[in-house]
Each structure stands twice: as C-alpha cells, then as structure tokens.
Design a protein around this motif. Sequence first.
Motif, PDB file in Angstrom:
ATOM      1  N   GLU A 170      -5.742   4.381  -0.682  1.00 14.48           N
ATOM      2  CA  GLU A 170      -4.748   3.447  -0.128  1.00 14.48           C
ATOM      3  C   GLU A 170      -4.824   3.426   1.398  1.00 14.48           C
ATOM      4  O   GLU A 170      -4.688   2.363   2.015  1.00 14.48           O
ATOM      5  CB  GLU A 170      -3.346   3.853  -0.588  1.00 14.48           C
ATOM      6  CG  GLU A 170      -3.110   3.717  -2.086  1.00 14.48           C
ATOM      7  CD  GLU A 170      -3.299   2.296  -2.576  1.00 14.48           C
ATOM      8  OE1 GLU A 170      -2.985   1.358  -1.824  1.00 14.48           O
ATOM      9  OE2 GLU A 170      -3.777   2.116  -3.715  1.00 14.48           O
ATOM     10  N   ARG A 171      -5.044   4.579   2.000  1.00 16.49           N
ATOM     11  CA  ARG A 171      -5.144   4.614   3.457  1.00 16.49           C
ATOM     12  C   ARG A 171      -6.351   3.832   3.945  1.00 16.49           C
ATOM     13  O   ARG A 171      -6.281   3.122   4.948  1.00 16.49           O
ATOM     14  CB  ARG A 171      -5.239   6.062   3.937  1.00 16.49           C
ATOM     15  CG  ARG A 171      -5.265   6.199   5.464  1.00 16.49           C
ATOM     16  CD  ARG A 171      -5.398   7.639   5.881  1.00 16.49           C
ATOM     17  NE  ARG A 171      -6.691   8.185   5.493  1.00 16.49           N
ATOM     18  CZ  ARG A 171      -7.051   9.458   5.679  1.00 16.49           C
ATOM     19  NH1 ARG A 171      -6.185  10.310   6.226  1.00 16.49           N
ATOM     20  NH2 ARG A 171      -8.232   9.896   5.299  1.00 16.49           N
ATOM     21  N   GLN A 172      -7.451   3.939   3.238  1.00 21.16           N
ATOM     22  CA  GLN A 172      -8.643   3.199   3.631  1.00 21.16           C
ATOM     23  C   GLN A 172      -8.431   1.697   3.557  1.00 21.16           C
ATOM     24  O   GLN A 172      -8.980   0.936   4.353  1.00 21.16           O
ATOM     25  CB  GLN A 172      -9.820   3.616   2.749  1.00 21.16           C
ATOM     26  CG  GLN A 172     -10.303   5.034   3.017  1.00 21.16           C
ATOM     27  CD  GLN A 172     -11.363   5.480   2.036  1.00 21.16           C
ATOM     28  OE1 GLN A 172     -11.574   4.851   0.998  1.00 21.16           O
ATOM     29  NE2 GLN A 172     -12.055   6.566   2.360  1.00 21.16           N
TER      30      GLN A 172
ATOM     31  N   THR B 105       0.833  -1.214   0.000  1.00 21.85           N
ATOM     32  CA  THR B 105       0.000   0.000   0.000  1.00 21.85           C
ATOM     33  C   THR B 105       0.857   1.250   0.000  1.00 21.85           C
ATOM     34  O   THR B 105       0.636   2.175  -0.790  1.00 21.85           O
ATOM     35  CB  THR B 105      -0.932   0.001   1.219  1.00 21.85           C
ATOM     36  OG1 THR B 105      -1.754  -1.164   1.180  1.00 21.85           O
ATOM     37  CG2 THR B 105      -1.820   1.239   1.213  1.00 21.85           C
ATOM     38  N   LEU B 106       1.855   1.312   0.876  1.00 20.09           N
ATOM     39  CA  LEU B 106       2.721   2.492   0.938  1.00 20.09           C
ATOM     40  C   LEU B 106       3.523   2.637  -0.348  1.00 20.09           C
ATOM     41  O   LEU B 106       3.772   3.752  -0.811  1.00 20.09           O
ATOM     42  CB  LEU B 106       3.659   2.387   2.142  1.00 20.09           C
ATOM     43  CG  LEU B 106       4.636   3.559   2.327  1.00 20.09           C
ATOM     44  CD1 LEU B 106       3.882   4.876   2.456  1.00 20.09           C
ATOM     45  CD2 LEU B 106       5.539   3.331   3.536  1.00 20.09           C
TER      46      LEU B 106
ATOM     47  N   ALA C 157       1.291   4.304  -2.813  1.00 16.86           N
ATOM     48  CA  ALA C 157       1.099   5.711  -2.442  1.00 16.86           C
ATOM     49  C   ALA C 157       2.342   6.532  -2.769  1.00 16.86           C
ATOM     50  O   ALA C 157       2.250   7.662  -3.262  1.00 16.86           O
ATOM     51  CB  ALA C 157       0.767   5.826  -0.955  1.00 16.86           C
TER      52      ALA C 157
ATOM     53  N   ILE D 239      -5.760   0.198   4.326  1.00 13.46           N
ATOM     54  CA  ILE D 239      -5.007  -0.192   5.511  1.00 13.46           C
ATOM     55  C   ILE D 239      -5.887  -0.135   6.755  1.00 13.46           C
ATOM     56  O   ILE D 239      -5.881  -1.045   7.591  1.00 13.46           O
ATOM     57  CB  ILE D 239      -3.779   0.725   5.705  1.00 13.46           C
ATOM     58  CG1 ILE D 239      -2.792   0.535   4.552  1.00 13.46           C
ATOM     59  CG2 ILE D 239      -3.089   0.455   7.027  1.00 13.46           C
ATOM     60  CD1 ILE D 239      -1.581   1.438   4.639  1.00 13.46           C
ATOM     61  N   GLU D 240      -6.654   0.949   6.889  1.00  9.91           N
ATOM     62  CA  GLU D 240      -7.394   1.193   8.120  1.00  9.91           C
ATOM     63  C   GLU D 240      -8.736   0.489   8.181  1.00  9.91           C
ATOM     64  O   GLU D 240      -9.230   0.203   9.270  1.00  9.91           O
ATOM     65  CB  GLU D 240      -7.604   2.700   8.296  1.00  9.91           C
ATOM     66  CG  GLU D 240      -6.311   3.488   8.442  1.00  9.91           C
ATOM     67  CD  GLU D 240      -6.556   4.972   8.548  1.00  9.91           C
ATOM     68  OE1 GLU D 240      -7.718   5.395   8.346  1.00  9.91           O
ATOM     69  OE2 GLU D 240      -5.593   5.723   8.834  1.00  9.91           O
TER      70      GLU D 240
ATOM     71  N   MET E  23      -4.355   8.539  -2.645  1.00  6.22           N
ATOM     72  CA  MET E  23      -3.699   8.222  -1.382  1.00  6.22           C
ATOM     73  C   MET E  23      -4.717   7.917  -0.287  1.00  6.22           C
ATOM     74  O   MET E  23      -4.483   7.040   0.565  1.00  6.22           O
ATOM     75  CB  MET E  23      -2.791   9.382  -0.969  1.00  6.22           C
ATOM     76  CG  MET E  23      -1.676   9.652  -1.966  1.00  6.22           C
ATOM     77  SD  MET E  23      -0.460  10.869  -1.420  1.00  6.22           S
ATOM     78  CE  MET E  23       0.430   9.912  -0.199  1.00  6.22           C
ATOM     79  N   VAL E  24      -5.845   8.611  -0.281  1.00  8.23           N
ATOM     80  CA  VAL E  24      -6.891   8.302   0.694  1.00  8.23           C
ATOM     81  C   VAL E  24      -7.433   6.898   0.457  1.00  8.23           C
ATOM     82  O   VAL E  24      -7.718   6.153   1.400  1.00  8.23           O
ATOM     83  CB  VAL E  24      -8.022   9.344   0.622  1.00  8.23           C
ATOM     84  CG1 VAL E  24      -9.246   8.881   1.398  1.00  8.23           C
ATOM     85  CG2 VAL E  24      -7.543  10.685   1.177  1.00  8.23           C
TER      86      VAL E  24
END
Length: 371
Positions: free
Chosen positions: A259-261, A104-105, A108, A263-264, A256-257
């Motif tokens: 990708e963050r979703q 994921t990172l 991003a 993960i979270e 990027m949001v």
Amino acid sequence: MEALWKQASRIKEQVARQGVFKQFGAGAYGNPDNPFTDESEVKLHQRLEKLYLSTRAAKHFQRDIVRGVEGYIVTGSKQMEIGNKLSDDSQKYGIENTCTSGNTLSRAATYFGKARSLIEKERGNMLKAFGTQVAEPLRAMVMGAPLEDARHLAQRYDRMRQEADAQVVEVSRRQNRVRESAGNGEVISKLEAAEYKLEELKSNMVGLGKEAVSAMAAVEGQQQRLTLQRLIALVEAERAYHQRVLEILDHLEEEMVSERQKIEAPPTPAAESYMPMPPPPSYDEVNDMFASTSADQSVNSVDFFLGEALDSFKAESEFELNLSVGDIVIVRKISSNGWAEGECKGKAGWFPHAYVERRERVLASKVPHIF
C-alpha cells in the motif's frame, strides 16, 4: 552425705544425656562410638533429611512457577484487552474512512486491525496453555496428597526418633541404678523392660523410616519429572506463539508495504504508454524546424545529457530507437509532443521521453555500451 549423693546423681544424669546427644546429634546424625548407635538407622535418617529438604525446595520452586504464570496470565489478559480495542478501532477506521484522495490508508488500517486480532487470538491460546498445561498440574502437585502423606510419614518418624532419644536416656539411667543397687532384682527387671521398649522403638522407627524414605523418594522423582515437563510445555507454548505472530507480522508487512508503494511510487512509463502519443517527427521535419525562424518551435535543442531507460521500448519505424531497461542514452533533442532523440549502442532515433530518467553519473562499465 545426702547432698553429695544428690549432686553425684545429677552429674551421672548429665553424662547420660550428653551420651544421648552425641549418639543422635540432638535428633540428627548419631555417633558410631555409642553402643546404642545403629549405623544403618543413622544413614536412613540422613537420607530422609536430604529428601525432606529436596522435596521442600522443589515444592517452593513449583509454587514460584505457578505464581509467575498466574501473574503472566493476568497481565497478558490485560494486553489482550488493549490489543483487541486497537484492532476494533483500526478496522472501524478502515470501513468508515471517507478520504477524498484514495483509500490506501483505509486498506492498510483494515489489514492492521485484522492482523492485530489474530495476534491477540494467538496470545489467548498461549495464556490458556499456560493455565492448563503448566499452572494447574503444578498447583495440584503442590497441594496433592502424595507429598503431604510422605511429609506426615517423615514427621511421624521424627516424633518416634525423639521418643527413642528419651528412652535411651531412661535405659542409661537404669543401668546406673543397677550398678549402684548391687544386683537388686526389681531394678534389673525395670532395666530389662526399658531396654526391651528401646529395641521395640528402634525396630518400629527403622520400619517407619524406610517407609518414609520410599514415599519421599517417589515424591522427589515425581517432582523432578513433572516440573521439567511443565517447564518444557511453557517454553513450547511461548515459542509457538512467537512463531505464529512472526508469520502474521510478515504477511502484514507485505500488505502494508504494498500500500505504501502505491502512494509513493511515481507513474510508471508502462502506464503512460497506454496513452496515445503522436508519432515522432522525422529528421527532415526536425531540420526544417531548426532552419525556420518561426517562434513556435516544437523541438528544443538541449545540452546533451545522459539518461537511463526505465522501461523497454520497441521501435516501430526506422526513425525510432530500441531501448532496454538499464540502457544509457545520450539525449540530444526533446520534442514538445513527448518524444526525445538520442543515441544508444551506436544507433540514433526517437523514443518516448518518459521512458528515460536523467543521470548525473553512470557506472564506468556502462559507458562503452553507449556508443
């Protein structure tokens, strides 16, 4: 007597010079009461003086703009260098990353690096526009021939005006000698020659003054138009840059949001529904289990609690309970095989426990729909 005569002559010359200074204002504005004063020439001189000051101020302003833009280009080029280095480093990490818990990172970082590269490209386009559309045209006008030619005309006019000042003094001095010589022919002829030269100088001075005014007025108009156009070009180039950068950043934020979703966000019930689940126990089985003294119980009775449906569930048997997203359920039993039993909208039945999330509080408007 000779000393008194010399003193009187000096006084007369001082008076004549004072008259000249009153007429031309030490090369400036003139005196309407002086017989040598030409009102139109005085206005011409005043007009030329204002034009000279105006074009000089505009020239200095143009030079300030050029210096400012050149400084902006230098600092902007340095920012481009730093931004491109950051872009390269980010994309390198995105390609070479070997994180064991996911990429994921990496994705991003790749998105960020590519967006940074696009932003620096837009910055380069803006700086190029600053140079070609703003700095170069203004610099050409500051150093250009029209302005210098007009200023040379104004300087020639000023020198001729000073020469006329001196000739006025000469005419005044010869007029005094004519009065003192009681009609001497030679003195009179010299006075006439001095007056003729003065008239010739004034005529030439007026013609040169009009030419200088016309040239300076043309330069002034060109300065005003060109400077305003270049300022507008400066604003438009910077505005286009910021608009394009905003579009790039908006798109980057979305990526990027996202990708963050990933993960979270917890596993969704929909994802769990793909896993095969055993069928829910029947009510008879449940009652038998509660009646049995066996220590290995598969259904646990819990304190009733409220839960909210996170996903829809469609009942496939009479023992199951239909759920819609947002439904509030009274949960009464939980089975070890992933099912829960409860009541919603006046009906009771089984449903996957993962589809419901416990709630300590619910909106009062939803309470009537539970029963």
